[in-house]
Design a protein around this motif. Sequence first.
Motif, PDB file in Angstrom:
ATOM      1  N   SER A  89       0.964  -1.177  -0.193  1.00 28.99           N
ATOM      2  CA  SER A  89      -0.223  -0.092  -0.079  1.00 28.99           C
ATOM      3  C   SER A  89       1.447   1.420  -0.191  1.00 28.99           C
ATOM      4  O   SER A  89       1.438   1.322   0.516  1.00 28.99           O
ATOM      5  CB  SER A  89      -1.358  -0.247   1.320  1.00 28.99           C
ATOM      6  N   ASP A  91      -0.083   3.888   0.792  1.00 30.85           N
ATOM      7  CA  ASP A  91       0.242   4.948   2.112  1.00 30.85           C
ATOM      8  C   ASP A  91       1.261   4.276   3.774  1.00 30.85           C
ATOM      9  O   ASP A  91       1.100   4.847   4.171  1.00 30.85           O
ATOM     10  CB  ASP A  91      -0.925   4.588   3.033  1.00 30.85           C
ATOM     11  N   SER A  92       1.123   2.661   3.690  1.00 23.26           N
ATOM     12  CA  SER A  92       1.872   2.747   4.327  1.00 23.26           C
ATOM     13  C   SER A  92       3.733   2.437   3.927  1.00 23.26           C
ATOM     14  O   SER A  92       3.908   2.628   5.191  1.00 23.26           O
ATOM     15  CB  SER A  92       1.754   0.428   4.288  1.00 23.26           C
ATOM     16  N   ILE A 119       0.657   0.103  10.734  1.00 25.50           N
ATOM     17  CA  ILE A 119       1.196   0.313   9.573  1.00 25.50           C
ATOM     18  C   ILE A 119      -0.724  -0.484   9.284  1.00 25.50           C
ATOM     19  O   ILE A 119      -1.483  -0.501   7.703  1.00 25.50           O
ATOM     20  CB  ILE A 119       1.823  -1.349   9.503  1.00 25.50           C
ATOM     21  N   ARG A 120      -1.118  -1.355  10.043  1.00 23.18           N
ATOM     22  CA  ARG A 120      -2.611  -1.903   9.677  1.00 23.18           C
ATOM     23  C   ARG A 120      -3.566  -1.070   9.574  1.00 23.18           C
ATOM     24  O   ARG A 120      -3.801  -1.481   8.279  1.00 23.18           O
ATOM     25  CB  ARG A 120      -2.737  -2.915  11.261  1.00 23.18           C
ATOM     26  N   SER A 122      -3.038   1.899   8.728  1.00 25.46           N
ATOM     27  CA  SER A 122      -2.569   2.745   7.037  1.00 25.46           C
ATOM     28  C   SER A 122      -3.162   1.436   5.917  1.00 25.46           C
ATOM     29  O   SER A 122      -2.737   1.910   4.629  1.00 25.46           O
ATOM     30  CB  SER A 122      -0.903   2.853   6.352  1.00 25.46           C
ATOM     31  N   ILE A 123      -3.135   0.509   5.962  1.00 24.47           N
ATOM     32  CA  ILE A 123      -3.608  -0.070   4.755  1.00 24.47           C
ATOM     33  C   ILE A 123      -4.967   0.305   3.893  1.00 24.47           C
ATOM     34  O   ILE A 123      -6.201   0.427   3.636  1.00 24.47           O
ATOM     35  CB  ILE A 123      -3.972  -1.921   5.122  1.00 24.47           C
ATOM     36  N   THR A 128      -2.104   0.560  -4.852  1.00 29.43           N
ATOM     37  CA  THR A 128      -0.937  -0.207  -4.200  1.00 29.43           C
ATOM     38  C   THR A 128       0.501   0.167  -5.429  1.00 29.43           C
ATOM     39  O   THR A 128       0.348   0.601  -6.015  1.00 29.43           O
ATOM     40  CB  THR A 128      -1.066  -1.365  -4.394  1.00 29.43           C
ATOM     41  N   GLU A 171       8.157  -3.374   5.936  1.00 28.41           N
ATOM     42  CA  GLU A 171       7.830  -3.755   4.362  1.00 28.41           C
ATOM     43  C   GLU A 171       7.453  -5.023   4.579  1.00 28.41           C
ATOM     44  O   GLU A 171       5.742  -4.703   3.631  1.00 28.41           O
ATOM     45  CB  GLU A 171       8.861  -3.525   3.486  1.00 28.41           C
ATOM     46  N   ALA A 174       3.781  -4.534   6.422  1.00 25.97           N
ATOM     47  CA  ALA A 174       2.715  -4.078   4.808  1.00 25.97           C
ATOM     48  C   ALA A 174       2.631  -5.120   4.046  1.00 25.97           C
ATOM     49  O   ALA A 174       1.216  -5.180   3.899  1.00 25.97           O
ATOM     50  CB  ALA A 174       3.936  -2.837   5.180  1.00 25.97           C
TER      51      ALA A 174
END
Length: 259
Positions: A89, A91-92, A119-120, A122-123, A128, A171, A174
Amino acid sequence: MSLSTQQKLKVVETLKNSLRNKFAEYKPEPSAMPFHTRLLGKDRLALYQFIHSLITNFGLTIFEPVALSIAESKFKVAKSQYKVGDRISEDSLYVIQKIMDNLTSATTRPDKIKELELIRQSINPSKTRKTKPTVTDLFLQDRKGNTFLIDIKTAKPNKGNFKEFKRTLLEWAAVALLNNPNDKINTLLAIPYNPYEPNPYARWTMAGMIDIKNELMVGKEFWDFLGGKGTYDDLLICFETAGIDMRDEIDNYFSKFNR
């Protein structure tokens, strides 16, 4: 629970096969070393060069296959050289960069639980991009639904490497969470032994970047996690057994360098 007799035999055979594979593929670099050769002998020099090569690749050649053979008996899923995925993602990526910036400037301290939650949150599956994260050394899933992505490292990593290690762990999380936002994900560094024994592992170079409690397993903690309490001590005996069993084979291999 320590290793069973069958597991010990499997580990010993894994070690022997790993060493034999190394013998089969090993080709000393062609270089004239007239002084070293005359002082030490061709066989001793070849042994030194082989050991140096082996130590350099010990993680992939020895520790990884041994870790996999142990984990297969305890975990529901155990794989080596596992590809987490190829999309992340956007955003991630922004969140990861912010985490890295804050850690580098010492604005925040490493807190993996909080970082994973950021991170969760931000998904965003609708935004992507293609990515190519490092392959994990070990991919494990236990029977409680927990996932572990593990990177096996040398005993004394350099200071400059820890920023790279940290980013890789973030990473991985993510990419995995993009595929399964509810995954109970754990991304970890594993160091197979503590070079400072009997003192605690104290690698100052990771300070400020790695969450020691939630991102690092060293020596006994790592091996007992894979196979149960007592695995580390059993493993030392397995290494000794394999070495004794292969002593003549090792001597014969290096004797050819005297010819």
